[in-house]
Motif scaffolding. Structure first.
Motif, PDB file in Angstrom:
ATOM      1  N   ARG A 165       0.757  -1.269   0.062  1.00 19.39           N
ATOM      2  CA  ARG A 165      -0.007   0.004   0.057  1.00 19.39           C
ATOM      3  C   ARG A 165       0.867   1.264   0.048  1.00 19.39           C
ATOM      4  O   ARG A 165       0.647   2.169  -0.567  1.00 19.39           O
ATOM      5  CB  ARG A 165      -0.905   0.104   1.040  1.00 19.39           C
ATOM      6  N   ALA A 166       1.992   1.329   0.790  1.00 17.97           N
ATOM      7  CA  ALA A 166       2.825   2.426   0.878  1.00 17.97           C
ATOM      8  C   ALA A 166       3.530   2.665  -0.755  1.00 17.97           C
ATOM      9  O   ALA A 166       3.556   3.770  -0.888  1.00 17.97           O
ATOM     10  CB  ALA A 166       3.808   2.053   2.114  1.00 17.97           C
ATOM     11  N   GLY A 167       3.791   1.878  -1.161  1.00 15.92           N
ATOM     12  CA  GLY A 167       4.519   1.846  -2.401  1.00 15.92           C
ATOM     13  C   GLY A 167       3.220   2.405  -3.408  1.00 15.92           C
ATOM     14  O   GLY A 167       3.850   3.252  -4.263  1.00 15.92           O
ATOM     15  N   ILE A 168       2.047   2.303  -3.616  1.00 14.96           N
ATOM     16  CA  ILE A 168       0.948   2.841  -4.078  1.00 14.96           C
ATOM     17  C   ILE A 168       0.849   4.293  -3.898  1.00 14.96           C
ATOM     18  O   ILE A 168       0.695   5.117  -4.668  1.00 14.96           O
ATOM     19  CB  ILE A 168      -0.290   1.956  -3.921  1.00 14.96           C
ATOM     20  N   LEU A 169       0.853   4.525  -2.525  1.00 12.00           N
ATOM     21  CA  LEU A 169       0.595   6.068  -2.009  1.00 12.00           C
ATOM     22  C   LEU A 169       2.032   6.647  -2.530  1.00 12.00           C
ATOM     23  O   LEU A 169       1.877   7.849  -3.042  1.00 12.00           O
ATOM     24  CB  LEU A 169       0.738   6.036  -0.576  1.00 12.00           C
ATOM     25  N   ARG A 170       3.180   6.106  -2.651  1.00 14.14           N
ATOM     26  CA  ARG A 170       4.309   6.868  -3.401  1.00 14.14           C
ATOM     27  C   ARG A 170       4.085   7.057  -4.539  1.00 14.14           C
ATOM     28  O   ARG A 170       4.588   8.246  -5.201  1.00 14.14           O
ATOM     29  CB  ARG A 170       5.623   6.238  -3.010  1.00 14.14           C
ATOM     30  N   GLU A 171       3.470   6.126  -5.106  1.00 15.64           N
ATOM     31  CA  GLU A 171       2.999   6.163  -6.759  1.00 15.64           C
ATOM     32  C   GLU A 171       2.303   7.629  -7.119  1.00 15.64           C
ATOM     33  O   GLU A 171       2.362   8.325  -8.075  1.00 15.64           O
ATOM     34  CB  GLU A 171       2.707   5.225  -7.463  1.00 15.64           C
ATOM     35  N   MET A 172       1.337   7.623  -6.182  1.00 11.94           N
ATOM     36  CA  MET A 172       0.324   8.764  -6.217  1.00 11.94           C
ATOM     37  C   MET A 172       1.067   9.943  -5.976  1.00 11.94           C
ATOM     38  O   MET A 172       0.623  10.949  -6.661  1.00 11.94           O
ATOM     39  CB  MET A 172      -0.764   8.406  -5.108  1.00 11.94           C
ATOM     40  N   ALA A 173       1.992  10.041  -5.163  1.00  9.30           N
ATOM     41  CA  ALA A 173       2.565  11.311  -4.760  1.00  9.30           C
ATOM     42  C   ALA A 173       3.457  11.612  -6.059  1.00  9.30           C
ATOM     43  O   ALA A 173       3.520  12.927  -6.370  1.00  9.30           O
ATOM     44  CB  ALA A 173       3.614  11.068  -3.578  1.00  9.30           C
TER      45      ALA A 173
END
Length: 487
Positions: free
Chosen positions: A73-81
Motif C-alpha cells: 500500500r505504501a508503494g502505491i501511495l508513493r506512486e500517487m505522490a
C-alpha cells in the motif's frame, strides 16, 4: 505550460467502483472562476441517490484493499505522490482558477500534497498493537485494523490538499474512501480521479461531486464507517447529527476565531508583520487558523497599528495567473456578500476602520469577488466582528492592559483552533500558552504548519488531530486477541 482549458478534467460525471458514471438523476452545474465571474466549465452533480451505489462500490474496494500488505500500500501511495507532482502545474491551474487563488503560490501545494502521501506511506509499519503480560498459560495482544469505508468532506480553500492530501492517512490505514469535494471547487478532485484511475483497486478511491445533500447522505449512510470533515462548525454539527444513528467515528477540523496575543515587550514591527502573515491573505483570509482577533497590549498598540499599512500595502490582489498577484479572491458571491455585511456591521457597531473595507479599484478585478485586507481597531468583545467567524480578510484589533481579563476574553468563545503569542519573555509566553484554550499554538510565529505535529482544535473547533501519526491511527480500530497456551 498547459492552459487552464487543457488542464480541465475530461470527464464530467462522478467516479466510483473504478468507473466514470452519470449520476442517477443528472443535473449540470456551472463551475465559476471567482476571480472573473466567468464560467470555467460545467460538471454533473451527484445527489443522495448516488451515495448508496458509491458506498457499496467502496465496500467492495475495501474488501480487496485491506488485504494488500502495508508496504505494498505504501508503494502505491508513493506512486500517487509521483503522479501528483508530475501533474503539479495542472492542479495549480485548476485550483487557482477554481478558487481565485494566486497561481504562483499553488505550485507548492501539489508538492506538499505529494509529501503528505509520502509521509503516511512511511508510517504504515507504525500501526502497531501491543501485548499485555499474562503469565505462561496465555498471551494477550492487540492488532490494528481499518474501519472500512471512510467519507471525506472537503472545504474550498485548499481543494487538492483537502481531497487527495486528506485521503493519504485513510488509504495508508487500509480503508477505502469516498471524497466529496467542495461544490464550488470540484475540478482538482475530478482530475485526480482521472490521474489515479487504474492505480488502486476499483472502489478504493471514489469521488462524488454535489452539495450538502450528498454530504448529509454520506454521513448517515450505514455503509460508511467514519466521516472526516474540514468545514464550519455548523457543518460539523450537521455531520454529527447525521452520524449519530449509526454511531460513526468522526474527525473534524472546524471553525476558528483565533487570537493573536501581543505582550507589551513584543517588537511592534514583528507583531505587525506577524498579523499580516498570519491572516493568510494569499487565500483572501479564507483560513480557519487565521488570527482574526489581535489582542495587542496598550503599550505597543498604536505603534503596531502605525506599522500595519506598510505591510498591507505589499498585499496585491489580482488575477490568478498575474505573477504580481499575492492575494486571491473570495470563493463565491455568498462569501463576498458575507464579508461585505460584516464590514458594515463593524462600522455600525463603532469599530474604527483603519485599512481596506472595500473591493480593490482595479477595473480588471471588478467582476470578481475581491476584497482588500480589512483592519478594524477599537474593537471590543461585544461586537460581532470579534465573535463571529467571518472567513475572509477581516481582522479585529483589541487593546488590552489586564492579562487575566485578556485571557478571559480570548477563551470566552466556543472556538479554540489556534493562537499566536508574541513576546521576548519565554517564561511569560509559556504561561500564556498554558492558559489559552486552543489546540495549536505559536510563539513569535503565525500560520505555519509542521507535518508530524498534531493539528486540531479545542471546543467547537474540531475533533481529533491530523497531519501526524495520530491521524493515521484514528483511521484504525484496535482488536484484542487472547490465546490460551495451557494443555
Amino acid at each position: 505550460m498547459p492552459s487552464v482549458e487543457e488542464a480541465l478534467p475530461r470527464h464530467k460525471g462522478i467516479f466510483y467502483g473504478g468507473s466514470w458514471r452519470d449520476p442517477v438523476s443528472p443535473s449540470w452545474v456551472e463551475i465559476i472562476a471567482p476571480a472573473t465571474g466567468k464560467v470555467l466549465t460545467t460538471t454533473m452533480q451527484a445527489s443522495a441517490s448516488d451515495v448508496p451505489l458509491a458506498v457499496a462500490a467502496a465496500r467492495n474496494g475495501f474488501d480487496v484493499w485491506r488485504g494488500v500488505p502495508p508496504l505494498e500500500r505504501a508503494g502505491i501511495l508513493r506512486e500517487m505522490a509521483r503522479l501528483v507532482r508530475n501533474h503539479a502545474r495542472e492542479f495549480a491551474l485548476l485550483d487557482a482558477h477554481n478558487c481565485g487563488s494566486p497561481l504562483r503560490h499553488l505550485d507548492y501545494e501539489a508538492d506538499r500534497c505529494g509529501f503528505v502521501l509520502e509521509y503516511f506511506a512511511g508510517l504504515v509499519t507504525e500501526m502497531k498493537g501491543h501485548s499485555v503480560p499474562q503469565g505462561f498459560d496465555s498471551i494477550s495482544f492487540s492488532v490494528r485494523e481499518p474501519y472500512g469505508v471512510v467519507a471525506r468532506i472537503a472545504a474550498s480553500n485548499h481543494p487538492l490538499l483537502f481531497t487527495v492530501g486528506k485521503a493519504a492517512a485513510v488509504l495508508a490505514a487500509g480503508n477505502s474512501i469516498v471524497i466529496k469535494p467542495p461544490h464550488q471547487a470540484p475540478l482538482s478532485a475530478l482530475r485526480s480521479a482521472e490521474i489515479f484511475d487504474g492505480l488502486l483497486p476499483p472502489g478504493v478511491f471514489n469521488v462524488l461531486t454535489g452539495g450538502r445533500e450528498v454530504g448529509a447522505a454520506l454521513a448517515s449512510d450505514p455503509g460508511v464507517a467514519m466521516v472526516g470533515l474540514v468545514g464550519g462548525s455548523d457543518a460539523g454539527r450537521s455531520v454529527l447529527h447525521a452520524a449519530a444513528d449509526t454511531i460513526k467515528r468522526t474527525i473534524m477540523e472546524l471553525s476558528g476565531k483565533n487570537a493573536l496575543i501581543a505582550l507589551p515587550d513584543a517588537d511592534p514591527e514583528r507583531v505587525a508583520a506577524g498579523m499580516v502573515r498570519g491572516m493568510n491573505y494569499t487565500w483572501c483570509g479564507q483560513s480557519m487558523s487565521s488570527p482574526t482577533r489581535a489582542f495587542v497590549h496598550a503599550d505597543i498598540c498604536d505603534a503596531v497599528l502605525a506599522r500595519l499599512p506598510a505591510h498591507l500595502a505589499k498585499v496585491r490582489p489580482g488575477l490568478p495567473e498575474d505573477p504580481q498577484t499575492t492575494m486571491g479572491s473570495l470563493i463565491d458571491r455568498t462569501a463576498f456578500e458575507k464579508v461585505k455585511s460584516y464590514i458594515a456591521i463593524g462600522i455600525e457597531e463603532g469599530a474604527k476602520l483603519i485599512y481596506g473595507g472595500h473591493p480593490p479599484t482595479d477595473p480588471a478585478l471588478s467582476t470578481g469577488y475581491f476584497m482588500l485586507p480589512t483592519i478594524f481597531a477599537d474593537v471590543t468583545m461585544n461586537m460581532r466582528i470579534a465573535r463571529d467567524e467571518i472567513f475572509g480578510p477581516v481582522q479585529a484589533v483589541l487593546k488590552w492592559t489586564d492579562e487575566a481579563e485578556m485571557l478571559r476574553q480570548v477563551n470566552e468563545l466556543e472556538f479554540g483552533l489556534s493562537c499566536s503569542v508574541w513576546t521576548r519573555d519565554v517564561t511569560r509566553a509559556h504561561r500564556i500558552v498554558s492558559r489559552v484554550e486552543a489546540g495549536f499554538c505559536w510563539i513569535n510565529e503565525a500560520s505555519r504548519h509542521a507535518q508530524g505535529s498534531p493539528f486540531g482544535g479545542y471546543k467547537q473547533s474540531g475533533l481529533g488531530r491530523e497531519e501526524c501519526l495520530e491521524e493515521l491511527l484514528a483511521f484504525t480500530q484496535e482488536k484484542n486477541i487472547i490465546i490460551g497456551l495451557g494443555s
